[in-house]
Structure formats: C-alpha cells, structure tokens
Motif scaffolding. Structure first.
Motif, PDB file in Angstrom:
ATOM      1  N   ASN A 145       0.821  -1.194   0.000  1.00 30.25           N
ATOM      2  CA  ASN A 145       0.000   0.000   0.000  1.00 30.25           C
ATOM      3  C   ASN A 145       0.863   1.254   0.000  1.00 30.25           C
ATOM      4  O   ASN A 145       1.987   1.235   0.512  1.00 30.25           O
ATOM      5  N   PRO A 146       0.359   2.360  -0.552  1.00 31.91           N
ATOM      6  CA  PRO A 146       1.137   3.599  -0.561  1.00 31.91           C
ATOM      7  C   PRO A 146       1.441   4.079   0.857  1.00 31.91           C
ATOM      8  O   PRO A 146       0.626   3.941   1.759  1.00 31.91           O
ATOM      9  N   GLY A 147       2.644   4.598   1.039  1.00 34.60           N
ATOM     10  CA  GLY A 147       3.036   5.153   2.328  1.00 34.60           C
ATOM     11  C   GLY A 147       3.797   4.198   3.226  1.00 34.60           C
ATOM     12  O   GLY A 147       4.323   4.606   4.250  1.00 34.60           O
ATOM     13  N   GLY A 148       3.873   2.933   2.863  1.00 34.81           N
ATOM     14  CA  GLY A 148       4.569   1.949   3.685  1.00 34.81           C
ATOM     15  C   GLY A 148       6.066   1.919   3.410  1.00 34.81           C
ATOM     16  O   GLY A 148       6.613   2.730   2.658  1.00 34.81           O
ATOM     17  N   ASP A 185       7.009   1.127  -0.235  1.00 30.41           N
ATOM     18  CA  ASP A 185       6.684   2.277  -1.070  1.00 30.41           C
ATOM     19  C   ASP A 185       7.781   3.332  -0.960  1.00 30.41           C
ATOM     20  O   ASP A 185       8.246   3.871  -1.975  1.00 30.41           O
ATOM     21  N   GLN A 186       8.231   3.622   0.254  1.00 35.28           N
ATOM     22  CA  GLN A 186       9.307   4.597   0.449  1.00 35.28           C
ATOM     23  C   GLN A 186      10.611   4.126  -0.196  1.00 35.28           C
ATOM     24  O   GLN A 186      11.338   4.912  -0.791  1.00 35.28           O
ATOM     25  N   ARG A 225      10.294   4.623  -3.983  1.00 35.52           N
ATOM     26  CA  ARG A 225      10.338   6.038  -4.367  1.00 35.52           C
ATOM     27  C   ARG A 225      11.737   6.627  -4.182  1.00 35.52           C
ATOM     28  O   ARG A 225      12.182   7.444  -4.995  1.00 35.52           O
ATOM     29  N   ASN A 226      12.445   6.206  -3.139  1.00 35.56           N
ATOM     30  CA  ASN A 226      13.828   6.663  -2.963  1.00 35.56           C
ATOM     31  C   ASN A 226      14.719   6.134  -4.077  1.00 35.56           C
ATOM     32  O   ASN A 226      15.591   6.854  -4.589  1.00 35.56           O
ATOM     33  N   ASN A 272       1.063   0.811  -7.121  1.00 33.20           N
ATOM     34  CA  ASN A 272       0.987   0.134  -5.833  1.00 33.20           C
ATOM     35  C   ASN A 272      -0.165  -0.858  -5.838  1.00 33.20           C
ATOM     36  O   ASN A 272      -1.299  -0.501  -6.159  1.00 33.20           O
TER      37      ASN A 272
END
Length: 106
Positions: A34-37, A40-41, A44-45, A63
């Motif tokens: 899920n986004p924000g987990g 996900d981080q 994105r990094n 996602n």
C-alpha cells in the motif's frame, strides 16, 4: 584518404550527438504494498536516485497491496512480460510462497 578520415570523424560525432539527445526511458515500477509503507518509500527513494543519475526520465508507480505482496507479484508477472522498462520492488517475504513447498502434516 584524409578527406575520408574527416568524413568518418564527422559522422561519428553526429551519431554520438544524436544518441546523447535521445530521451532516457520511462520506468514503470510495481510496488506490491500500500502507498506510504516501507516498500513504497524504498521504491520512491530508488526512483529518485535513478532520476538524479539521469538513468530514467520519469517513473510511473503502481501500488498493489494485499496478501503480503503476492497479489502485486502475480499481477506484475502477468502484466510485465517482455517489458524491459518494468521493475518490481520487493523482498523474500513476497517470493517465498512461490519458491517453497508447503509443509503438510497428517
């Protein structure tokens, strides 16, 4: 001979400039969470680092959470066949159900 050599150098220079002017590829990144987990981080990094290094021009995130990442993994395997610009972020927790034999007791 000298004219031929000069023509060759000009052709190589034009070819090099054309290759450098081509846009970097766009990347599709599947994140089976899920986004924000945490995954996900991490994704994105990694995408920011790849864009900073000029390896890709843009990144499209997809996602798909659920079942500990196995739903996203299965969807990625089925949808990204032959796509060289598709990557997936994940860990062994997501791959383990596909690689290990289920233990059964009677």
């Amino acid at each position: 001979m000298r004219k031929w050599f000069t023509s060759l150098l000009v052709a190589l220079a034009i070819t090099g400039l054309t290759a450098a002017a081509q846009a970097q590829p766009s990347l599709k990144m599947m994140i089976p969470a899920n986004p924000g987990g945490g995954w996900d981080q991490t994704g994105r990094n990694l995408a920011n680092a790849m864009q900073s290094a000029k390896l890709v021009s843009s990144v499209q995130f997809d996602n798909k959470g659920g079942a500990g990442g196995t739903i996203g993994l299965a969807q990625f395997i089925n949808s990204a066949k032959g796509d060289a610009n598709a990557v997936m972020i994940g860990g062994m927790v997501m791959v383990a159900p596909f690689t290990s034999k289920a233990r059964r007791s009677i």
